[in-house]
Design a protein around this motif. Structure first.
Motif, PDB file in Angstrom:
ATOM      1  N   HIS A 112       0.879  -1.176   0.000  1.00 28.23           N
ATOM      2  CA  HIS A 112       0.000   0.000   0.000  1.00 28.23           C
ATOM      3  C   HIS A 112       0.915   1.224   0.000  1.00 28.23           C
ATOM      4  CE1 HIS A 112      -2.726   3.127   1.364  1.00 28.23           C
ATOM      5  NE2 HIS A 112      -3.723   2.332   1.030  1.00 28.23           N
ATOM      6  N   PRO A 113       0.616   2.248  -0.829  1.00 30.06           N
ATOM      7  CA  PRO A 113       1.610   3.313  -1.019  1.00 30.06           C
ATOM      8  C   PRO A 113       1.775   4.297   0.139  1.00 30.06           C
ATOM      9  CG  PRO A 113      -0.368   3.745  -2.344  1.00 30.06           C
ATOM     10  CD  PRO A 113      -0.530   2.388  -1.732  1.00 30.06           C
ATOM     11  N   ALA A 114       0.849   4.329   1.088  1.00 35.34           N
ATOM     12  CA  ALA A 114       0.892   5.379   2.106  1.00 35.34           C
ATOM     13  C   ALA A 114       2.146   5.309   2.982  1.00 35.34           C
ATOM     14  CB  ALA A 114      -0.357   5.311   2.983  1.00 35.34           C
ATOM     15  N   ASP A 115       2.626   4.105   3.206  1.00 33.01           N
ATOM     16  CA  ASP A 115       3.740   3.911   4.131  1.00 33.01           C
ATOM     17  C   ASP A 115       4.941   3.359   3.366  1.00 33.01           C
ATOM     18  OD1 ASP A 115       5.170   3.712   6.470  1.00 33.01           O
ATOM     19  OD2 ASP A 115       4.170   1.881   7.171  1.00 33.01           O
ATOM     20  N   GLU A 116       6.092   3.998   3.544  1.00 39.58           N
ATOM     21  CA  GLU A 116       7.312   3.539   2.885  1.00 39.58           C
ATOM     22  C   GLU A 116       8.347   3.150   3.926  1.00 39.58           C
ATOM     23  OE1 GLU A 116       8.720   6.690   0.332  1.00 39.58           O
ATOM     24  OE2 GLU A 116       7.079   6.401  -1.098  1.00 39.58           O
ATOM     25  N   VAL A 117       9.227   2.207   3.557  1.00 38.72           N
ATOM     26  CA  VAL A 117      10.374   1.943   4.430  1.00 38.72           C
ATOM     27  C   VAL A 117      11.289   3.168   4.397  1.00 38.72           C
ATOM     28  CG1 VAL A 117      10.492  -0.584   4.340  1.00 38.72           C
ATOM     29  CG2 VAL A 117      11.509   0.765   2.474  1.00 38.72           C
ATOM     30  N   ASP A 118      12.072   3.347   5.471  1.00 44.19           N
ATOM     31  CA  ASP A 118      13.008   4.473   5.533  1.00 44.19           C
ATOM     32  C   ASP A 118      14.281   4.168   4.745  1.00 44.19           C
ATOM     33  OD1 ASP A 118      11.175   5.606   7.290  1.00 44.19           O
ATOM     34  OD2 ASP A 118      12.139   4.670   9.028  1.00 44.19           O
ATOM     35  N   SER A 119      14.552   2.871   4.577  1.00 45.26           N
ATOM     36  CA  SER A 119      15.734   2.453   3.818  1.00 45.26           C
ATOM     37  C   SER A 119      15.544   1.000   3.412  1.00 45.26           C
ATOM     38  CB  SER A 119      17.002   2.619   4.651  1.00 45.26           C
ATOM     39  OG  SER A 119      16.906   1.853   5.839  1.00 45.26           O
TER      40      SER A 119
END
Ligand SMILES: [Zn+2]
Length: 539
Positions: free
Chosen positions: A169-176
């Protein structure tokens, strides 16, 4: 990417519009209770790619932060025929309850607020073969002219969960992100970010790539082939930027010529949008066995080393042959899609509208404002006005394919309304800064633009983004009086309009109510400034 493959595009637009919303769409497209309680921190994705059997086997070790004590279930997405083979946390194997492509992991240990937790997701299978990449994605298994494997992933729309397990789901991304990709020894893998290490054993090599910045799922990619590499250092706004190019051995010469447009792209986009958003991860162009895609810091390229779109001019004006469409468009996405990412694909016009407009800005920077305008105006005959550019929220449904050319044209219209090119540029650069490395919404973007330009743009955005039709400027001339209004609009629609009467430009403030203006005797027609995307009708 995800733009204009004309026939495929019509079919996708129509089918996704008339489609019923399914339970799977809601599981994929919404922040379910099993997603709401945790926040992505890191993926450490290890995959072995076996070309002969077209199989992938791997493990994704996901780190997440507990936001609040949730339902003791954690949702992960992975699409059949790929299978989750084991899920481990704190040394224990966990049970999984599956519902189609959504897998609900049954947690055993306490998940305490604020805590960082790891979960290991092992998977394998023969992933979906891309039928028509990048639009209908999956894995592409091809061979180059020397018979060497040439393999790539592409999964915009269908989702990264087509080949590896993740929170899709695009709302949350990993930081790295870290990736360890194992391939047969005679091949090279190029993925996102920087190459930190290569492990070699008897039959395979493992390429370790690392990304230091937030990255969206669909940007994560594999590119496997008999690559050669050349690079340059670009003196950018934030200092030296490594620009690195990976192409098949057989195409090196052509690439060295065509990729001269890459630093030209960087110069134009840093001017208009501000610093390239991922200096730490470098910028790469990577040859792929399909047209191309905006994979973050490893933009894939398959435009046959020709200008235009596979050698054609999408605008029909000649201006589109002044640049390599894939280098410019896909790299434009580094700012809009990868730096500023939609929280919901319903707002994907933020990616495609601004990026289609970036083609205009590239031309503007290198060939002038008129060339740029001619190009963007030339793409108007591809606009359908079939349905709104904003799609349906929370169910994984994009808006109209008009998000490309209509998106570019409404931004050209806004620049005209702003009447101040310096302010317009500051606004674009401001967007990159305000939403730096964030996921966001249409509402936040339109607010930012309205504040920056100090204009009330509510009717403008409501009309152009949330309705399918564009305004018609209607007028009639009776001796020395012109009567005019907007028609075919939402109630109360208004926007400043620049028109030409008797070779002179003036600004009007038409609304949906008739107004009257004195015009010189003998005036019979008026014209709208060509930069403004508005229909005109003489009554
Ligand atoms: Zn695009």
């Amino acid at each position: 990417m995800r733009y204009l493959f004309l026939l495929g595009f019509i079919l996708t637009s129509l089918s996704s519009y008339s489609q019923k919303i399914t339970r799977q769409d809601s599981l994929r497209g919404s922040i379910t209770p099993q997603r709401a309680w945790w926040d992505l921190v890191h993926y450490d994705l290890s995959v072995e790619v076996m070309p002969e059997s077209k199989t992938i086997i791997g493990t994704n070790v996901m780190t997440y932060k507990v936001l609040n004590e949730g339902p003791n279930e954690l949702q992960i997405d992975l699409q059949a025929p790929m299978k989750l083979t084991a899920v481990m946390q704190d040394g224990h194997s966990l049970d999984v309850r599956s519902e189609g492509n959504a897998h609900f992991i049954q947690l055993e240990n306490p998940q305490r607020e604020g805590e960082l937790k790891k979960i290991s997701l092992s998977f394998e299978g023969k992933p979906r073969i891309a039928k028509n990449p990048p639009w209908d994605g999956g894995i592409t298994w091809k061979k180059d002219s020397n018979g060497k494997h040439f393999i790539a992933s592409s999964n915009q729309g269908i989702g990264a969960s087509v080949w590896w397990p993740n929170r899709d789901h695009p709302a949350d991304e990993v930081d790295s992100l870290d990736m360890h990709v194992t391939v047969p020894k005679d091949l090279v893998d190029v993925s996102n970010g920087r190459l930190v290490h290569i492990d070699t054993d008897a039959t395979t090599k493992t390429y370790h790539w690392t990304v230091k910045n937030p990255i969206n799922n669909y940007g994560v990619n594999l590119n496997i082939g008999d690559y050669v590499n050349f690079s340059e250092v670009y003196k950018g706004e934030k200092g030296p930027l490594d620009m690195s190019y990976w192409v098949l051995k057989e195409d090196e010469e052509k690439a060295r010529e065509q990729f001269k447009q890459a630093p030209m792209m960087m110069e134009a986009f840093e001017h208009w949008f501000g610093p390239y958003p991922f200096y730490e991860d470098s910028f790469k162009l990577v040859q792929a066995p399909y047209l191309g895609m905006e994979h973050q810091s490893s933009v894939t390229y398959g435009n046959r080393f020709k200008n235009g779109y596979l050698g054609r001019d999408l605008s029909g004006t000649g201006e589109g042959l002044k640049f390599d469409f894939i280098i410019i468009h896909e790299a434009g996405h580094e700012w809009f899609a990868n730096n500023i990412t939609n929280k919901d694909v319903a707002d994907m016009w933020i990616h495609e509208g601004f990026t289609s407009y970036s083609e205009n800005l590239y031309l503007d920077y290198h060939f002038g404002k008129e060339s740029a305008a001619t190009y963007t105006i030339g793409t108007r005959d591809k606009i359908r006005n079939d349905r709104p550019m904003i799609g349906t929220y929370n169910v994984d449904k994009e808006g109209s394919g008009d998000m490309y050319y209509k998106g570019a044209n409404i931004l050209l219209t806004l620049r005209t309304i702003a009447q101040d090119d310096d302010l317009w540029r500051a606004t674009l650069r401001g967007l990159s800064k305000e939403f730096y490395h964030q996921t966001t919404t249409t509402a936040a973007v339109e607010n930012y633009i309205a504040n920056a330009l100090n204009l009330d743009l509510t009717p403008f955005f409501n009309q152009y983004l949330r309705e399918k039709d564009i305004p018609t400027f209607e007028y009639k001339i009776d001796k020395k009086e012109m009567h005019y209004r907007f028609n075919n609009t939402i109630q109360g629609f208004t926007m400043p309009l620049r028109i030409k009467i008797n070779e002179k430009y003036i600004w009007l403030e038409p609304t949906d109510i008739w107004q009257c203006l004195d015009v010189p005797k003998g005036t019979s027609t008026v014209q709208i400034d060509r930069n403004m995307y508005v229909d005109i009708r003489k009554m």
